[in-house]
Design an enzyme around this catalytic site. Sequence first.
Site, PDB file in Angstrom:
ATOM      1  CG  ASN A 248      49.816   2.332  70.614  1.00 37.74           C
ATOM      2  OD1 ASN A 248      49.306   2.146  71.670  1.00 37.74           O
ATOM      3  ND2 ASN A 248      50.072   1.147  70.218  1.00 37.74           N
TER       4      ASN A 248
ATOM      5  CG  HIS B 260      55.171  -0.819  71.376  1.00 37.24           C
ATOM      6  ND1 HIS B 260      54.209  -1.960  71.509  1.00 37.24           N
ATOM      7  CD2 HIS B 260      56.323  -1.395  70.947  1.00 37.24           C
ATOM      8  CE1 HIS B 260      55.020  -3.022  71.468  1.00 37.24           C
ATOM      9  NE2 HIS B 260      56.364  -2.780  71.190  1.00 37.24           N
TER      10      HIS B 260
ATOM     11  CB  SER C  54      57.847   3.854  69.729  1.00 34.28           C
ATOM     12  OG  SER C  54      59.331   2.949  69.828  1.00 34.28           O
TER      13      SER C  54
ATOM     14  CG  ASP D 178      52.632  -1.924  68.169  1.00 34.99           C
ATOM     15  OD1 ASP D 178      51.776  -0.957  68.530  1.00 34.99           O
ATOM     16  OD2 ASP D 178      52.640  -3.015  68.747  1.00 34.99           O
TER      17      ASP D 178
HETATM   18  C1  GAR Z   1      52.843   1.030  78.743  1.00 38.21           C
HETATM   19  O1  GAR Z   1      54.339   0.397  78.817  1.00 38.21           O
HETATM   20  C2  GAR Z   1      52.245   0.812  77.178  1.00 38.21           C
HETATM   21  O2  GAR Z   1      53.483   1.171  76.288  1.00 38.21           O
HETATM   22  C3  GAR Z   1      51.968  -0.596  76.932  1.00 38.21           C
HETATM   23  O3  GAR Z   1      51.375  -0.846  78.251  1.00 38.21           O
HETATM   24  C4  GAR Z   1      52.048  -0.150  79.355  1.00 38.21           C
HETATM   25  C5  GAR Z   1      51.022   0.762  79.863  1.00 38.21           C
HETATM   26  O4  GAR Z   1      50.991   1.066  81.284  1.00 38.21           O
HETATM   27  N1  GAR Z   1      51.236  -0.903  75.852  1.00 38.21           N
HETATM   28  C6  GAR Z   1      51.554  -1.801  75.083  1.00 38.21           C
HETATM   29  O5  GAR Z   1      52.158  -2.680  75.405  1.00 38.21           O
HETATM   30  C7  GAR Z   1      50.942  -1.745  73.949  1.00 38.21           C
HETATM   31  N2  GAR Z   1      51.158  -2.808  72.793  1.00 38.21           N
HETATM   32  P1  GAR Z   1      49.975   1.688  82.264  1.00 38.21           P
HETATM   33  O6  GAR Z   1      48.770   1.056  82.228  1.00 38.21           O
HETATM   34  O7  GAR Z   1      50.742   1.844  83.568  1.00 38.21           O
HETATM   35  O8  GAR Z   1      49.864   3.183  81.501  1.00 38.21           O
END
Ligand code: GAR
Length: 216
Positions: free
Chosen positions: A113, A115, A142, A151
């Site tokens: 994952n 984060h 991370s 997480d």
């Molecule tokens: C990323 O920043 C990822 O870390 C976050 O969503 C975004 C996805 O971006 N994920 C979380 O917050 C999970 N808890 P994207 O849709 O542009 O790839």
Amino acid sequence: MTNPPPARRVVVLASGTGSILRAVIEAAREEAFGARVVGVVTDKDDAGALAIAREAGIPTAVVRLEDFESRALWDEAVARTLATFDPELVLLAGFMRLLGAPVLDRFGGRIVNTHPALLPAYPGAHGVRDALAGGAKVTGCSVILVDAGVDTGPIVAQAAVEVLDDDTESTLHARIKEVEQVLVARTIGRMAREGWTVTGRSVRFGAPTPTPEEES
Ligand code: GAR
């Protein structure tokens, strides 16, 4: 000359715009990357990740929670759908739901994952907002191995991003995502090429060192 080993099969689960997915697809255009995205699964019809996958000719599937009578049935459908792509690695790239036992039992240990915070600080669905509200001066992203918690899995890689005085959630998240795209692609490539070893909470790239008994 020996042929390179076959690229590892990566399936990406995404709910959002798909910028992390795009970064991994682009990195995987290099044969030496060692991995390729063989499927993209979303929980929403309108996830931007779907369009990115289709544009790249990657098969997609949508498994919407609303289409199932219970969370448990949805979990099972996600596990079945992932299995159709026969993944060696599963990457959660902005997938905004927790995965249940059917997925963890089948693919545990090889689900990754990403984060948008420096875990264990600011876990959960609002890592960027929470870091700002917490007054953090440095945050980041991370890449972790997924376990049953939110997480809480072992950390594979991290990168830091400075918080600026005038940052909003959206400006800070945009800068984190730039760093995150590079970090996730690089980490998936290394995991595919080198393997990884988990010792307690510590993750290192490279296969486990064989014991003397295994070597003989
Ligand atoms: C990323 O920043 C990822 O870390 C976050 O969503 C975004 C996805 O971006 N994920 C979380 O917050 C999970 N808890 P994207 O849709 O542009 O790839």
